[in-house]
Write a protein that holds these residues in place. Structure first.
Motif, short mmCIF file in Angstrom:
data_model
loop_
_atom_site.label_atom_id
_atom_site.label_comp_id
_atom_site.label_asym_id
_atom_site.label_seq_id
_atom_site.Cartn_x
_atom_site.Cartn_y
_atom_site.Cartn_z
N SER A 205 8.99 -7.46 5.87
CA SER A 205 8.31 -8.24 4.83
C SER A 205 6.82 -7.95 4.78
CB SER A 205 8.53 -9.74 5.07
OG SER A 205 9.88 -10.06 4.93
N VAL A 206 6.19 -7.78 5.93
CA VAL A 206 4.77 -7.43 5.95
C VAL A 206 4.56 -6.10 5.23
CG1 VAL A 206 2.85 -6.67 7.43
CG2 VAL A 206 4.15 -8.71 8.02
N THR A 207 5.41 -5.14 5.55
CA THR A 207 5.30 -3.82 4.93
C THR A 207 5.47 -3.91 3.42
OG1 THR A 207 6.19 -2.81 6.95
CG2 THR A 207 6.25 -1.47 4.93
N LEU A 208 6.52 -4.59 2.98
CA LEU A 208 6.78 -4.72 1.54
C LEU A 208 5.70 -5.52 0.83
CD1 LEU A 208 10.65 -5.27 1.59
CD2 LEU A 208 9.39 -3.17 1.04
N ALA A 209 5.21 -6.57 1.46
CA ALA A 209 4.15 -7.38 0.85
C ALA A 209 2.88 -6.55 0.69
CB ALA A 209 3.87 -8.62 1.70
N ALA A 210 2.52 -5.80 1.72
CA ALA A 210 1.31 -4.98 1.65
C ALA A 210 1.44 -3.90 0.58
CB ALA A 210 1.02 -4.35 3.00
N LEU A 211 2.59 -3.26 0.52
CA LEU A 211 2.80 -2.23 -0.50
C LEU A 211 2.81 -2.82 -1.91
CD1 LEU A 211 5.46 0.04 1.24
CD2 LEU A 211 3.03 0.55 0.84
N THR A 212 3.41 -3.99 -2.05
CA THR A 212 3.44 -4.65 -3.36
C THR A 212 2.04 -5.00 -3.83
OG1 THR A 212 5.64 -5.56 -2.94
CG2 THR A 212 4.31 -6.67 -4.61
N VAL A 213 1.25 -5.59 -2.97
CA VAL A 213 -0.13 -5.95 -3.33
C VAL A 213 -0.93 -4.68 -3.62
CG1 VAL A 213 -2.27 -6.97 -2.47
CG2 VAL A 213 -0.10 -8.16 -2.14
N PHE A 214 -0.73 -3.65 -2.81
CA PHE A 214 -1.43 -2.38 -3.01
C PHE A 214 -1.09 -1.78 -4.37
CE2 PHE A 214 -1.81 2.27 -2.16
CZ PHE A 214 -3.17 2.30 -1.88
N ALA B 233 -6.49 -14.68 1.76
CA ALA B 233 -7.50 -13.79 1.20
C ALA B 233 -7.07 -13.12 -0.10
CB ALA B 233 -7.86 -12.71 2.22
N ILE B 234 -5.77 -13.05 -0.35
CA ILE B 234 -5.28 -12.33 -1.52
C ILE B 234 -4.90 -13.33 -2.61
CG2 ILE B 234 -3.46 -10.81 -2.36
CD1 ILE B 234 -3.38 -9.61 0.47
N PRO B 235 -5.62 -13.29 -3.74
CA PRO B 235 -5.34 -14.27 -4.79
C PRO B 235 -3.94 -14.14 -5.37
CG PRO B 235 -7.38 -13.07 -5.24
CD PRO B 235 -6.73 -12.44 -4.06
N ARG B 236 -3.53 -12.92 -5.71
CA ARG B 236 -2.19 -12.72 -6.27
C ARG B 236 -1.34 -12.01 -5.23
NH1 ARG B 236 -1.57 -9.64 -11.42
NH2 ARG B 236 -2.30 -8.02 -10.03
N VAL C 177 1.30 -14.94 -1.35
CA VAL C 177 2.45 -15.75 -0.96
C VAL C 177 3.53 -14.89 -0.30
CG1 VAL C 177 3.70 -15.67 -3.15
CG2 VAL C 177 3.89 -17.67 -1.70
N LEU C 178 3.56 -13.60 -0.64
CA LEU C 178 4.53 -12.71 0.00
C LEU C 178 4.30 -12.63 1.51
CD1 LEU C 178 4.45 -9.81 -2.63
CD2 LEU C 178 6.21 -11.56 -2.36
N PHE C 179 3.04 -12.70 1.91
CA PHE C 179 2.72 -12.67 3.33
C PHE C 179 3.16 -13.95 4.03
CE2 PHE C 179 -0.23 -9.40 1.80
CZ PHE C 179 0.10 -8.37 2.67
N LEU C 180 3.19 -15.06 3.29
CA LEU C 180 3.68 -16.31 3.89
C LEU C 180 5.15 -16.21 4.27
CD1 LEU C 180 1.92 -19.11 1.84
CD2 LEU C 180 1.47 -18.38 4.19
N GLY C 181 5.92 -15.48 3.48
CA GLY C 181 7.32 -15.25 3.84
C GLY C 181 7.44 -14.52 5.16
N ALA C 182 6.58 -13.52 5.36
CA ALA C 182 6.57 -12.80 6.63
C ALA C 182 6.22 -13.73 7.78
CB ALA C 182 5.59 -11.63 6.56
#
Length: 148
Positions: free
Chosen positions: A125-134, A71-74, A77-82
């Motif tokens: 990783s989920v936490t960091l990915a969500a914060l990064t995208v946010f 769902a997230i264009p940019r 991929v960080l969520f795929l690592g999680a």
């Protein structure tokens, strides 16, 4: 659905990895169900039920982060690592507990702690990915009043 695959080379590659992770999550879920059945009907070892619970929980979590990745264009991929951490961690952890229950031996030394550490890395990783995208979205910047 075809547009999902034609969205460009990078996006198409991400889509393929997302689908591969989702397929592995499905197999992880199947493994959890099989271990739960074995624990209930043939090998009443509590380690099998623990392994089943971890596999099922993290299969669902991996599917959730695959959905975020798609769902997230940019940054998706960080969520795929999680998802990778969830799947590898739960499979190693579950395989070690299952091997102990069925064969009375470890999968390999320190397998369960390694699997657990990978699961912890997945949640971090989920936490960091969500914060990064946010933060990348510009929705909030440090020092900004949250009510603004």
């Amino acid at each position: 659905m075809m547009g999902f695959w034609r969205a460009g080379q990078k996006s198409g590659s991400k889509a393929k990895w997302t689908c591969a992770a989702a397929a592995l999550a499905g197999l992880t879920g199947v493994s959890g169900i099989l271990l739960a059945a074995a624990a209930a009907h043939s090998v009443p070892d509590p380690r099998l039920q623990t392994a089943a619970n971890f596999l099922l929980l993290h299969a669902a979590a991996a599917l959730a982060v695959c959905g975020l990745a798609a769902a997230i264009p940019r940054g998706g991929v960080l969520f795929l690592g999680a998802a990778g951490f969830f799947l590898s961690g739960s499979l190693i952890f579950g395989a070690d507990l299952s091997t102990r229950a069925f064969a009375g031996t470890r999968l390999f030394p320190m397998a369960a702690p390694l699997g657990g550490s990978l699961l912890i890395a997945g949640w971090i990783s989920v936490t960091l990915a969500a914060l990064t995208v946010f933060w990348q979205s510009g929705a909030w910047t440090p020092g900004q009043n949250i009510d603004d």
